[in-house]
Design a protein around this motif. Structure first.
Motif, PDB file in Angstrom:
ATOM      1  N   ASP A   1       0.887  -0.889  -0.046  1.00 54.85           N
ATOM      2  CA  ASP A   1      -0.137  -0.093   0.045  1.00 54.85           C
ATOM      3  C   ASP A   1       0.908   1.201   0.092  1.00 54.85           C
ATOM      4  OD1 ASP A   1      -2.153  -1.720   0.002  1.00 54.85           O
ATOM      5  OD2 ASP A   1      -2.879  -1.672   2.565  1.00 54.85           O
ATOM      6  N   GLU A   2       1.822   1.040   0.463  1.00 58.30           N
ATOM      7  CA  GLU A   2       3.129   2.240   0.916  1.00 58.30           C
ATOM      8  C   GLU A   2       3.164   2.650  -0.771  1.00 58.30           C
ATOM      9  OE1 GLU A   2       3.155  -0.109   2.887  1.00 58.30           O
ATOM     10  OE2 GLU A   2       2.581   0.332   4.879  1.00 58.30           O
TER      11      GLU A   2
ATOM     12  N   GLN B   1       1.298   4.478  -2.976  1.00 59.45           N
ATOM     13  CA  GLN B   1       0.396   5.229  -2.614  1.00 59.45           C
ATOM     14  C   GLN B   1       1.804   5.885  -3.081  1.00 59.45           C
ATOM     15  OE1 GLN B   1      -0.078   6.070   1.101  1.00 59.45           O
ATOM     16  NE2 GLN B   1      -1.145   8.356   1.273  1.00 59.45           N
TER      17      GLN B   1
END
Length: 146
Positions: A118-119, A122
């Motif tokens: 997810d990081e 993003q």
């Protein structure tokens, strides 16, 4: 003045008069003695009128009669801890269906060629597809078509 404005003024005055009459009627009008919204039940304290019902661990009683209840376990039925396939009797229909499904299923190992957390995703969205110096995501526009 046009006929629309005359109609609007007349209707407004009619509404004001109507609502003034309704408010005055609610405040100062005579209350109706007709139907009451409360339902009244006549209840007596006579012990002979009802039947006492009580419940215990071994059963229940109605009036003077006692009834016992028992839980009877089925001897052949598997419990939640047992495996239905391990019974000595014929296999259950569920076990048969499960074995047929297992025979026709293919074994597939899932993998990702470039996993993205997810990081990282993003960060890629913020940087226009660049995660690191050596990693770049290929952006393709997708249009949903019906």
């Amino acid at each position: 003045m046009s006929s629309y404005f005359i109609f609007a003024i007349a209707l407004t005055v009619a509404y004001i008069i109507y609502f003034a009459v309704m408010i005055m009627q609610d405040l100062y009008g005579k209350k109706k003695d007709g139907k009451n919204d409360v339902e009244v039940f006549s209840v007596t304290d006579d012990p002979d009128e009802g039947v006492q019902v009580s419940e215990s661990d071994s059963g229940f009683s109605i009036g003077e009669e006692d009834y016992t209840t028992e839980y009877l376990e089925q001897e052949n039925a598997p419990t939640l801890d047992e495996n239905p396939e391990s019974s000595t009797d014929s296999p259950s229909p569920i076990a048969e269906i499960k074995s047929q499904i297992d025979e026709t299923m293919d074994t597939v190992e899932s993998f990702m060629s470039n996993p993205c957390t997810d990081e990282k995703l993003q960060l890629a969205l913020i940087n226009g597809g660049h995660i690191d110096d050596d990693t770049e995501l290929d952006w393709k526009k997708v249009i949903n078509e019906l």
